[in-house]
Design an enzyme around this catalytic site. Structure first.
Site, PDB file in Angstrom:
ATOM      1  N   ARG A   1       0.693  -1.221  -0.243  1.00 59.31           N
ATOM      2  CA  ARG A   1      -0.029  -0.177  -0.094  1.00 59.31           C
ATOM      3  C   ARG A   1       0.812   0.905   0.525  1.00 59.31           C
ATOM      4  O   ARG A   1       0.673   2.003  -0.778  1.00 59.31           O
ATOM      5  CB  ARG A   1      -0.827  -0.251   0.949  1.00 59.31           C
ATOM      6  CG  ARG A   1      -2.534  -0.491   0.836  1.00 59.31           C
ATOM      7  CD  ARG A   1      -2.262  -1.313   1.906  1.00 59.31           C
ATOM      8  NE  ARG A   1      -4.001  -2.049   2.285  1.00 59.31           N
ATOM      9  CZ  ARG A   1      -3.555  -3.641   2.127  1.00 59.31           C
ATOM     10  NH1 ARG A   1      -2.806  -4.342   2.136  1.00 59.31           N
ATOM     11  NH2 ARG A   1      -4.494  -4.814   1.732  1.00 59.31           N
TER      12      ARG A   1
ATOM     13  N   SER B   1     -12.822  -9.699   2.351  1.00 62.02           N
ATOM     14  CA  SER B   1     -11.457  -9.594   2.013  1.00 62.02           C
ATOM     15  C   SER B   1     -11.361  -8.584   1.653  1.00 62.02           C
ATOM     16  O   SER B   1     -11.815  -7.636   1.399  1.00 62.02           O
ATOM     17  CB  SER B   1     -11.852 -10.559   0.114  1.00 62.02           C
ATOM     18  OG  SER B   1     -10.424  -9.911  -0.158  1.00 62.02           O
TER      19      SER B   1
ATOM     20  N   GLN C   1      -8.272  -7.280  -0.595  1.00 62.79           N
ATOM     21  CA  GLN C   1      -7.935  -7.292  -1.607  1.00 62.79           C
ATOM     22  C   GLN C   1      -9.145  -6.584  -1.994  1.00 62.79           C
ATOM     23  O   GLN C   1      -9.498  -5.782  -3.425  1.00 62.79           O
ATOM     24  CB  GLN C   1      -7.368  -8.413  -1.809  1.00 62.79           C
ATOM     25  CG  GLN C   1      -6.056  -8.527  -1.481  1.00 62.79           C
ATOM     26  CD  GLN C   1      -5.290  -9.897  -1.989  1.00 62.79           C
ATOM     27  OE1 GLN C   1      -6.446 -10.319  -3.091  1.00 62.79           O
ATOM     28  NE2 GLN C   1      -4.535 -10.402  -1.491  1.00 62.79           N
TER      29      GLN C   1
ATOM     30  N   ASP D   1      -3.487 -15.349   6.681  1.00 59.93           N
ATOM     31  CA  ASP D   1      -2.396 -15.894   6.290  1.00 59.93           C
ATOM     32  C   ASP D   1      -2.080 -17.021   7.859  1.00 59.93           C
ATOM     33  O   ASP D   1      -0.964 -17.183   6.486  1.00 59.93           O
ATOM     34  CB  ASP D   1      -2.070 -14.817   5.638  1.00 59.93           C
ATOM     35  CG  ASP D   1      -2.018 -13.919   4.514  1.00 59.93           C
ATOM     36  OD1 ASP D   1      -3.393 -14.976   4.178  1.00 59.93           O
ATOM     37  OD2 ASP D   1      -2.144 -12.612   4.709  1.00 59.93           O
TER      38      ASP D   1
ATOM     39  N   ARG E   1       3.975 -19.249   2.592  1.00 54.83           N
ATOM     40  CA  ARG E   1       3.365 -19.496   4.365  1.00 54.83           C
ATOM     41  C   ARG E   1       3.689 -20.927   4.196  1.00 54.83           C
ATOM     42  O   ARG E   1       3.648 -21.616   5.328  1.00 54.83           O
ATOM     43  CB  ARG E   1       2.540 -19.046   4.208  1.00 54.83           C
ATOM     44  CG  ARG E   1       2.088 -18.015   4.185  1.00 54.83           C
ATOM     45  CD  ARG E   1       1.415 -17.035   4.998  1.00 54.83           C
ATOM     46  NE  ARG E   1       1.000 -15.150   4.061  1.00 54.83           N
ATOM     47  CZ  ARG E   1       2.239 -14.214   5.090  1.00 54.83           C
ATOM     48  NH1 ARG E   1       2.792 -14.696   5.571  1.00 54.83           N
ATOM     49  NH2 ARG E   1       2.016 -13.013   4.125  1.00 54.83           N
TER      50      ARG E   1
END
Ligand code: S3P
Length: 441
Positions: free
Chosen positions: A36, A178, A180, A328, A401
């Site tokens: 960002r 979300s 996103q 995540d 991950r």
């Protein structure tokens, strides 16, 4: 001596019987905030200075896309990155395809910006994983705003072509929580006259709202309805951004410290934005010994040091509104659950099937290769904790991950574990292996 060896793409972990984890470490900059900062810097007028940027592959993809769109971004480093922005609406039409690599955040957030640049044509793509991930979740609301976007399967898969338009504001009730999706629509709203609102079923990370406000956009947040409104057209002014350490990266050390006997680790400078701290709440519910120290605020984001010591974990249920606040961290929580007493259930997490890999499938299959008892559910996992793990050959499926989660599981396995394609860790944590070596005693 515990042996940790990187061999081409793989990581080989052979823990010694007396392995202990000790030390004070720092994690790299937050990935979401790094993306960002680069993007808002590129579309703000004036200069943005970023301290603590994550030097992972994903923010590098964002930097290269926005350089191609005309922003002047200095060489990436952790000390200070300078972005000379072009102003909202000042991007140039790139002469080449914009490649987001492995990064869903780069592609989905950028789409909101591109779709709202009237008259400009763009093509965007990504790696094999990103080209298979659903884009309709952002393409559909953008089309409702009047965007023109084309791609395979009715515009739902990259590569995508975009012809920028003057868009109409909408109120979009997003079917999924979300960040996103929310951020994409808010970014499209910057160039759009009127009020663009997104409502989510539960609150996802709010870094976009915080940073857009800091850059001077008019943002209204309604916490009761999980709604955010941006009023366009907006002007953004370059800012100083200090990126805190990524709690999603700290999560690997928190779980390592919780499951390895005698461990005592402190992770400094970790961002503890409440939309990201689900991992702390769940680990505490599991009886992990975690202390939150030296809380303070850095450039609008709360930060703390986290100290973790070994303890016997107990099983829990992870479901509902907390899921977006630890989305995540579910792969590493699956590892914690494998060492907890009782059966842990993860539900409402079908989103994991469309991450960099199908994380439910990958974590279940790979942990089971090590002797764990994990069952895949349509929207989660059931993990019967407490069976001893043994070394095995496991595969990250090129998912950063999963790679790091399996490396932490390997610390408590008897014998040697080889994690294939562990180099994927560089997406979000390039120094994961050196840090692992540093704390293993
Ligand atoms: C991110 C949002 C989350 C997260 C991803 C980063 C972001 O994705 O999984 O790693 O920076 O906005 P979703 O919005 O798809 O849940």
């Amino acid at each position: 001596m515990t042996e940790i060896t990187a061999k081409q793409e793989d990581l080989i972990v052979r823990p010694s019987a007396g392995l202990s984890l000790r030390g004070t470490i720092r994690v790299p900059g937050d990935k979401s905030i790094s993306h960002r900062a680069l993007m808002l810097g590129a579309i703000a007028s004036g200069e943005t200075e970023i301290q603590g940027l994550l030097l992972g592959e994903d923010p590098r993809s964002t930097a290269s896309c926005f350089r191609a769109l005309g922003a002047d971004i200095s060489e990436l480093n952790e000390q200070l990155v300078k972005v000379r922005g072009l102003g909202v609406g000042g991007l140039i039409e790139p002469a080449t395809v914009l490649d987001a690599g492995n990064s869903g955040t780069t592609l989905r957030l950028m789409l909101g910006i591109l779709a709202s640049q009237p008259g400009m044509f763009f093509t965007v793509t990504g790696d094999k994983s990103l080209r298979s991930r659903p884009m309709s979740r952002v393409v559909k609301p953008l089309q409702q705003m009047g965007a023109q976007i084309w791609g395979r399967q009715d515009g739902s898969l990259a590569p995508l072509a975009i012809l920028g338009q003057k868009l109409q504001p909408i109120h979009y009730p997003s079917p999924i929580a979300s960040a996103q999706v929310k951020s994409c629509i808010l970014l499209a709203g910057l160039m759009t006259e009127g009020k663009t609102t997104v409502t989510e079923p539960s609150l996802s990370r709010d870094h976009s709202e915080r940073m857009l406000k800091a850059f001077g956009a008019q943002i209204e947040v309604n916490p009761d309805t999980h709604s955010v409104t941006v009023t366009g057209p907006a002007q953004l002014r370059g800012q100083k951004v200090v990126v805190p350490g990524d709690i999603s990266s700290a999560a690997f050390w928190l779980v390592a410290g919780a499951i390895v006997p005698d461990a005592d680790l402190t992770v400094e400078n970790v961002g503890i934005n409440p939309t990201r701290t689900g991992i702390l709440e769940v680990l505490q519910m599991m009886d992990a010994d975690i202390e939150i120290l030296e809380q303070h605020s850095v450039a609008g984001e709360p930060v703390a040091s986290l100290r973790v010591r070994h303890s016997q974990l107990k099983a829990t249920t992870i479901a509902g509104d907390i899921i977006p606040r630890l989305i995540d961290e579910i792969p590493i929580l699956a590892v914690a659950a494998a060492f907890a007493k009782g059966t842990t259930v993860v539900k409402d997490a079908a989103e994991l099937r469309v991450k960099e890999s199908d994380r439910l499938q990958v974590m279940a299959a790979q942990l089971n290769r090590m002797g764990a008892k994990v069952t895949e559910l349509p929207d989660g996992l059931e993990i019967i904790g407490g069976t001893p793990l043994h070394g095995a050959e496991v595969d990250s499926h090129d998912d950063h991950r999963c790679a790091m989660s399996l490396a932490i599981a390997a610390l408590r396995a008897s014998d040697t574990t080889t994690i294939r394609r562990a180099a994927a860790a560089a997406i979000s944590y390039p120094d994961f292996t050196p840090t692992l070596v540093q704390i293993c005693q």
